[in-house]
Write a protein that holds these residues in place. Sequence first.
Motif, mmCIF file in Angstrom:
data_model
loop_
_atom_site.group_PDB
_atom_site.id
_atom_site.type_symbol
_atom_site.label_atom_id
_atom_site.label_comp_id
_atom_site.label_asym_id
_atom_site.label_seq_id
_atom_site.Cartn_x
_atom_site.Cartn_y
_atom_site.Cartn_z
ATOM 1 N N LEU A 1 0.664 -1.324 0.086
ATOM 2 C CA LEU A 1 0.208 0.019 -0.019
ATOM 3 C C LEU A 1 0.703 1.233 0.128
ATOM 4 N N HIS A 2 2.116 1.154 0.343
ATOM 5 C CA HIS A 2 3.234 2.302 0.309
ATOM 6 C C HIS A 2 3.356 2.678 -1.188
ATOM 7 N N ARG A 3 3.346 3.989 -1.278
ATOM 8 C CA ARG A 3 3.920 4.267 -2.812
ATOM 9 C C ARG A 3 4.948 5.386 -2.605
ATOM 10 N N SER A 4 5.935 5.147 -3.539
ATOM 11 C CA SER A 4 7.212 6.422 -3.446
ATOM 12 C C SER A 4 7.357 6.655 -4.934
ATOM 13 N N MET A 5 8.136 8.050 -4.915
ATOM 14 C CA MET A 5 8.331 8.487 -6.126
ATOM 15 C C MET A 5 9.614 8.353 -6.426
ATOM 16 N N CYS A 6 10.261 8.116 -7.370
ATOM 17 C CA CYS A 6 11.750 8.077 -8.110
ATOM 18 C C CYS A 6 12.187 9.704 -7.979
ATOM 19 N N SER A 7 13.238 9.788 -7.465
ATOM 20 C CA SER A 7 13.924 11.184 -7.673
ATOM 21 C C SER A 7 14.468 11.626 -8.851
ATOM 22 N N LEU A 8 14.838 10.587 -9.841
ATOM 23 C CA LEU A 8 15.117 10.988 -11.230
ATOM 24 C C LEU A 8 14.115 11.034 -12.103
ATOM 25 N N CYS A 9 13.258 10.238 -12.160
ATOM 26 C CA CYS A 9 12.415 10.257 -13.306
ATOM 27 C C CYS A 9 10.911 10.496 -12.931
ATOM 28 N N LEU A 10 10.727 10.634 -11.647
ATOM 29 C CA LEU A 10 9.361 11.104 -10.995
ATOM 30 C C LEU A 10 8.476 10.022 -11.392
ATOM 31 N N THR A 11 8.619 8.842 -11.417
ATOM 32 C CA THR A 11 7.808 7.744 -11.416
ATOM 33 C C THR A 11 7.358 7.139 -10.244
ATOM 34 N N THR A 12 6.059 7.085 -10.142
ATOM 35 C CA THR A 12 5.650 6.233 -8.788
ATOM 36 C C THR A 12 5.371 4.813 -8.894
ATOM 37 N N HIS A 13 5.857 4.117 -7.703
ATOM 38 C CA HIS A 13 5.829 2.690 -7.688
ATOM 39 C C HIS A 13 5.126 2.341 -6.352
ATOM 40 N N PRO A 14 4.341 1.364 -6.250
ATOM 41 C CA PRO A 14 3.807 0.783 -4.983
ATOM 42 C C PRO A 14 4.813 -0.132 -4.345
ATOM 43 N N GLY A 15 4.950 -0.219 -2.798
ATOM 44 C CA GLY A 15 5.850 -1.172 -2.287
ATOM 45 C C GLY A 15 7.293 -0.745 -2.441
ATOM 46 N N ASP A 16 8.186 -1.987 -2.934
ATOM 47 C CA ASP A 16 9.428 -1.878 -2.929
ATOM 48 C C ASP A 16 9.874 -1.414 -4.430
ATOM 49 N N GLY A 17 8.922 -0.497 -5.137
ATOM 50 C CA GLY A 17 9.569 -0.353 -6.396
ATOM 51 C C GLY A 17 10.279 0.685 -6.657
ATOM 52 N N VAL A 18 10.300 1.603 -5.676
ATOM 53 C CA VAL A 18 11.347 2.584 -5.305
ATOM 54 C C VAL A 18 12.156 2.312 -4.135
ATOM 55 N N SER A 19 13.527 2.468 -4.270
ATOM 56 C CA SER A 19 14.155 2.227 -3.106
ATOM 57 C C SER A 19 15.404 3.315 -2.783
ATOM 58 N N LEU A 20 15.507 3.628 -1.469
ATOM 59 C CA LEU A 20 16.636 4.343 -1.237
ATOM 60 C C LEU A 20 17.997 3.641 -1.433
ATOM 61 N N MET A 21 18.784 4.093 -2.343
ATOM 62 C CA MET A 21 20.092 3.415 -2.652
ATOM 63 C C MET A 21 21.235 4.489 -2.093
ATOM 64 N N THR A 22 22.152 3.835 -1.592
ATOM 65 C CA THR A 22 23.303 4.639 -1.146
ATOM 66 C C THR A 22 24.531 4.264 -1.675
ATOM 67 N N ALA A 23 25.405 5.152 -1.887
ATOM 68 C CA ALA A 23 26.678 4.827 -2.473
ATOM 69 C C ALA A 23 27.773 5.807 -1.694
ATOM 70 N N ARG A 24 28.960 4.872 -1.517
ATOM 71 C CA ARG A 24 29.990 5.510 -0.722
ATOM 72 C C ARG A 24 30.496 6.594 -1.457
ATOM 73 N N LYS A 25 31.168 7.520 -0.779
ATOM 74 C CA LYS A 25 31.544 8.628 -1.724
ATOM 75 C C LYS A 25 32.642 8.223 -2.360
ATOM 76 N N ALA A 26 33.284 9.023 -3.312
ATOM 77 C CA ALA A 26 34.499 8.870 -4.012
ATOM 78 C C ALA A 26 35.735 9.248 -3.160
ATOM 79 N N GLY A 27 36.913 8.703 -3.062
ATOM 80 C CA GLY A 27 38.236 8.783 -2.593
ATOM 81 C C GLY A 27 38.235 8.837 -1.108
ATOM 82 N N ALA A 28 38.945 9.560 -0.574
ATOM 83 C CA ALA A 28 39.187 9.506 0.894
ATOM 84 C C ALA A 28 37.988 9.548 1.667
ATOM 85 N N ALA A 29 37.003 10.512 1.429
ATOM 86 C CA ALA A 29 35.848 10.663 2.092
ATOM 87 C C ALA A 29 35.114 9.290 2.008
ATOM 88 N N GLY A 30 34.931 8.567 1.099
ATOM 89 C CA GLY A 30 34.092 7.050 0.910
ATOM 90 C C GLY A 30 35.003 6.110 1.894
#
Length: 164
Positions: free
Chosen positions: A77-106
Amino acid sequence: MRSLTEQAVRDSFVNCSRGEAKRLATPRDLDERPWDDLDFLGWRDPGAPDRSYLVSERDGDLVGVALRLPSSRRGLLHRSMCSLCLTTHPGDGVSLMTARKAGAAGREGNSVGIYICADLSCSLYVRGKKPLRTGSRFEETLTTEQQITRTVGRLSAFLTKLYD
């Protein structure tokens, strides 16, 4: 996007070691991808459901990013919107994806995140080339080209955060 070889994909990663890039699972269908319709190459790791990868062109260079997904799943029943393409999906169709930063910060553990279509098919959704199972796209007054430009701009802003 220009077509890519497996080696070009592996060489593009900015937030993991060369050894990690050498071991990651790359798509086996690179020759069959609809390159003219892609703004970036994105795929899920079939052997590790919590990992995804994204390769994009930025200032003429390829930038590959290893992404992590949360292990929790959302209800249908939960719906989320993609930050890139602004498409909405129910359930786990949109996920928070994390990335290590490049270089020393990562290497120090710093990361950035983005809510994105879990199947990484944003380019195809924007162009109407991939049907939505149960999600939706808002009717917009922007042309498809303007929506593509917006998507690429949002992706570029995310990639810039990897270097901040």
